[in-house]
Design an enzyme around this catalytic site. Structure first.
Site, PDB file in Angstrom:
ATOM      1  N   SER A 113      97.228  21.282  -1.315  1.00 24.68           N
ATOM      2  CA  SER A 113      97.858  20.267  -2.429  1.00 24.68           C
ATOM      3  C   SER A 113      98.705  19.245  -1.927  1.00 24.68           C
ATOM      4  CB  SER A 113      98.481  20.954  -3.379  1.00 24.68           C
ATOM      5  OG  SER A 113      98.826  20.109  -4.628  1.00 24.68           O
ATOM      6  N   HIS A 114      99.804  19.284  -2.238  1.00 21.08           N
ATOM      7  CA  HIS A 114     100.655  18.192  -2.173  1.00 21.08           C
ATOM      8  C   HIS A 114     101.783  18.645  -0.913  1.00 21.08           C
ATOM      9  CE1 HIS A 114     102.018  21.543  -4.388  1.00 21.08           C
ATOM     10  NE2 HIS A 114     103.339  21.200  -4.035  1.00 21.08           N
ATOM     11  N   ASP A 277      98.429  13.065  -5.318  1.00 22.11           N
ATOM     12  CA  ASP A 277      98.762  13.942  -4.286  1.00 22.11           C
ATOM     13  C   ASP A 277      97.618  14.222  -3.085  1.00 22.11           C
ATOM     14  OD1 ASP A 277      97.179  15.644  -5.800  1.00 22.11           O
ATOM     15  OD2 ASP A 277      98.283  17.255  -5.290  1.00 22.11           O
ATOM     16  N   ASP A 279      95.316  16.566  -2.591  1.00 21.89           N
ATOM     17  CA  ASP A 279      94.132  17.017  -3.044  1.00 21.89           C
ATOM     18  C   ASP A 279      93.583  16.277  -4.383  1.00 21.89           C
ATOM     19  OD1 ASP A 279      95.870  18.522  -4.399  1.00 21.89           O
ATOM     20  OD2 ASP A 279      94.544  19.857  -4.989  1.00 21.89           O
ATOM     21  N   ASP A 281      94.856  15.831  -7.518  1.00 17.59           N
ATOM     22  CA  ASP A 281      95.010  16.771  -8.913  1.00 17.59           C
ATOM     23  C   ASP A 281      96.217  16.343  -9.570  1.00 17.59           C
ATOM     24  OD1 ASP A 281      96.402  18.260  -7.557  1.00 17.59           O
ATOM     25  OD2 ASP A 281      95.625  19.945  -7.991  1.00 17.59           O
ATOM     26  N   ARG A 282      97.019  15.735  -9.060  1.00 18.03           N
ATOM     27  CA  ARG A 282      98.616  15.562  -9.486  1.00 18.03           C
ATOM     28  C   ARG A 282      98.629  14.040  -9.614  1.00 18.03           C
ATOM     29  NH1 ARG A 282     103.568  18.919  -7.203  1.00 18.03           N
ATOM     30  NH2 ARG A 282     102.821  20.826  -7.395  1.00 18.03           N
ATOM     31  N   LYS A 376      93.660  20.247 -12.885  1.00 16.28           N
ATOM     32  CA  LYS A 376      94.491  19.084 -13.324  1.00 16.28           C
ATOM     33  C   LYS A 376      93.823  17.752 -12.779  1.00 16.28           C
ATOM     34  CE  LYS A 376      97.900  20.244 -10.217  1.00 16.28           C
ATOM     35  NZ  LYS A 376      98.787  21.525 -10.205  1.00 16.28           N
TER      36      LYS A 376
HETATM   37  C1  G1P Z   1     103.684  24.435  -8.101  1.00 17.44           C
HETATM   38  C2  G1P Z   1     103.799  23.605  -9.456  1.00 17.44           C
HETATM   39  C3  G1P Z   1     102.855  24.407 -10.565  1.00 17.44           C
HETATM   40  C4  G1P Z   1     101.479  23.874  -9.914  1.00 17.44           C
HETATM   41  C5  G1P Z   1     101.231  24.347  -8.614  1.00 17.44           C
HETATM   42  C6  G1P Z   1     100.005  23.878  -7.872  1.00 17.44           C
HETATM   43  O1  G1P Z   1     103.612  25.740  -8.184  1.00 17.44           O
HETATM   44  O2  G1P Z   1     105.062  24.036  -9.821  1.00 17.44           O
HETATM   45  O3  G1P Z   1     103.238  23.652 -11.745  1.00 17.44           O
HETATM   46  O4  G1P Z   1     100.518  24.410 -10.754  1.00 17.44           O
HETATM   47  O5  G1P Z   1     102.338  24.007  -7.635  1.00 17.44           O
HETATM   48  O6  G1P Z   1      99.964  22.497  -7.961  1.00 17.44           O
HETATM   49  P1  G1P Z   1     105.055  26.591  -7.812  1.00 17.44           P
HETATM   50  O7  G1P Z   1     105.241  26.158  -6.277  1.00 17.44           O
HETATM   51  O8  G1P Z   1     106.000  26.120  -8.505  1.00 17.44           O
HETATM   52  O9  G1P Z   1     104.549  28.011  -7.830  1.00 17.44           O
HETATM   53 ZN    ZN Z   2      97.418  19.120  -5.746  1.00 17.09          ZN
END
Ligand code: G1P
Ligand code: ZN
Length: 543
Positions: A113-114, A277, A279, A281-282, A376
């Protein structure tokens, strides 16, 4: 080409977190690490034999190598077919769409992800079920159990498959279909939004900047925004995906996308800006001179989604993760539709979306989406904003101001303390747990505590229960503090403190959030002893 069985042994720590298994890339590249986890996925879902999967990732370092391994393992386990994005690239929402559209048995998404990418950064693997959504806990638990029992995995020994050309090839009896990563997703977006109206907006001189943060959304955004909707060339910046995201941190928030925020607060600001981000999705939404918090964005989208053709019928209901602000609840109440509060993580929205209980969902962590996929979706949120702006003729600032005048404003901020010693972080949560019974009716600068608990969720669709989902302290005046440990970090523990205060006095709707929340921030430290326990003077990231 030979099918081989490789002996292996369980590797500790292969428990999927909030969003799949995330580790340092070099851990994933270690002997048998990826292979064990993939075999555990097959074992956990009752085998790969005869099944069809989607495969793609965000293009981070090791994405290409991991894809080859997964293809060879799918073939060795008798999968019928793998549908893969060109060069093994698929944004997470695009993968979710393909899983659904092609009615597959699920898919594997390679992404952290990010989180940054590169040999010393992060990698991740996530299994999505046939509904296109992240595997629910019942499935990830079975996968985790399989990682603890594994003794061998099956793989084909062969040359790399060419993933750069569209079309179908066969590997040991398994079909591999390389598809255009963007086309199906772009078609889905066109079915939801009034592209003609958005085209007219751009044709009328509306200006925009989209920061793809060197990540996977670049090609999607360029195709849809510039090629299809007619936004000026150069609207999309950092649009070529790179294995280390240009050395950056592909997280669309005011810290990591600071240049974009600075631009929007300057005299040269375009009308609208957004970022997504690693991938895809954000999302982050900005207007000229204004940053829209993700919680507010969800609420504004819920209030105005009917302006887009795909949502003209109205919403069945909305859902938000527990730490997300209550702004969307106020919209749901006004519209008389259902509103659900789920634990953090998109996987908890899947059942609500499948059952038609919720149409729109969102999280404070820059995630918004709808029932069009089961993830998302960053670009979707951007397009819905564009559709709303085009239809209403308002600026982002006006939309937000109107929203607050109608519903009041939920001031909101999240403070993250990263790479905290796990022992210290867990001890702090234990102390908080121990205080829960005594907190009600105690007075703090933020107000008197009305309720304190540890959030647990009973899924209204399948009846499953998820406990230990964050500690909530709610005050009589509606303010709220939430403490939670991240389930996606790869170093130590990340403490997230979510701060919220509601204001409906029309004269007080334009304050700076950190200022409006000052008493709550002080109270959060007073209750949990964050500074004293962690030795940190301030959070690492405020969003
Ligand atoms: C974090 C975000 C959560 C999101 C997840 C995946 O998770 O807080 O809302 O769904 O990344 O993108 P966390 O690191 O808080 O468990
Ligand atoms: Zn992501």
């Amino acid at each position: 080409m030979e099918r081989i069985k490789v002996n292996t042994a369980p590797i500790e720590g292969q428990k999927p977190g909030t969003s799949g298994l995330r580790k340092k890339t070099h851990v994933f590249m270690g002997p048998h690490y990826l292979e064990n986890f993939i075999q555990a996925i097959w074992n956990g879902i009752g085998g790969a034999e005869g099944k069809t999967f989607v495969l793609g990732g965000d293009g981070r370092y090791f994405n290409d190598r991991a894809a080859q391994v997964i293809l060879r393992m799918a073939a060795a386990s008798g999968a019928r077919k793998v549908i893969i994005g060109k060069n093994a690239l698929l944004s997470t929402p695009a993968a979710s769409n393909l899983i659904r559209k092609r009615q597959t048995d699920g898919g594997i998404i390679m992404s952290a992800s990010h989180n940054p990418g590169g040999p010393d950064e992060d990698f991740g693997v996530k299994f999505n079920t046939p509904n296109g959504g992240p595997a629910p806990e019942e499935v990830t638990n079975r996968i985790f159990e399989a990682t603890k029992e594994i003794t061998s995995y099956d793989i084909i020994e062969t040359q790399d498959i060419d993933l750069s050309a569209l079309g179908t090839t066969v590997l040991a009896g398994m079909e591999i279909e390389v598809v255009d990563s963007v086309a199906d997703y772009a078609e889905l977006m066109e079915s939801l939004f009034d592209f003609g109206k958005i085209r007219s907006l751009f044709a009328g001189g509306f200006t925009m900047r989209f920061d793809a943060m060197h990540a996977v959304t670049g090609p999607y955004a360029t195709e849809i925004l510039e090629n299809s909707l007619g936004a000026a060339k150069g609207t999309v910046i950092n649009g070529t995906p790179s294995p280390d995201f240009g050395g950056g941190h592909p997280d669309p928030n005011p810290i990591w996308a600071k240049p974009l925020v600075d631009l929007m607060m300057s005299a040269d600001a375009p009308d609208f800006a957004a970022a997504s981000d690693g991938d895809g999705d954000r999302n982050m939404i900005l207007g000229r001179g204004v940053y829209v918090t993700p919680s507010d964005s969800l609420a504004v989208l819920a209030a105005n989604a009917h302006l887009a053709p795909g949502y003209a019928r109205g919403l069945a209901g909305v859902a938000r993760s527990m730490p997300t602000s209550g702004a969307v609840d106020l919209v749901a109440k006004a519209k008389g539709i259902g509103c659900y509060e789920t634990p953090t993580g998109w996987k908890f929205f899947g059942n609500l979306l499948d059952a038609g209980k919720a149409t729109l969902c969102g999280e404070e962590s820059a995630g918004t989406g709808s029932d069009h996929v089961r993830e998302k979706d960053g670009l979707w949120a951007v397009l819905l904003w564009l559709n709303m702006l085009a239809e209403s003729g308002k600026s982002v600032k006006e939309m937000l101001a109107d929203h607050w005048r109608t519903y009041g404003r939920n001031y909101y901020s999240r403070h993250d303390y990263e790479a905290v010693d796990s022992g210290i972080a867990n001890a702090m949560m234990d102390v908080l747990r121990g205080q829960l019974a005594d907190l009600p009716s105690q007075a703090f600068p933020a107000g008197t505590v009305a309720m304190a608990d540890e959030f647990a969720y009973d899924d209204p669709v399948d009846g499953s229960r998820s406990e230990g989902q964050g500690i909530r302290v709610v005050f009589e005046n509606g303010s709220r503090i939430v403490y939670r440990l991240s389930g996606t970090g790869t170093v130590g523990a990340t403490l997230r403190v979510y701060l919220e205060a509601y204001e409906d006095d029309p004269a007080k709707l334009d304050a700076d959030a950190e200022t409006a929340l000052a008493d709550i921030i002080a109270t959060a430290d007073q209750i949990a002893g964050i500074r004293e326990r962690t030795g940190r003077e301030a959070p690492d990231v405020k969003t």
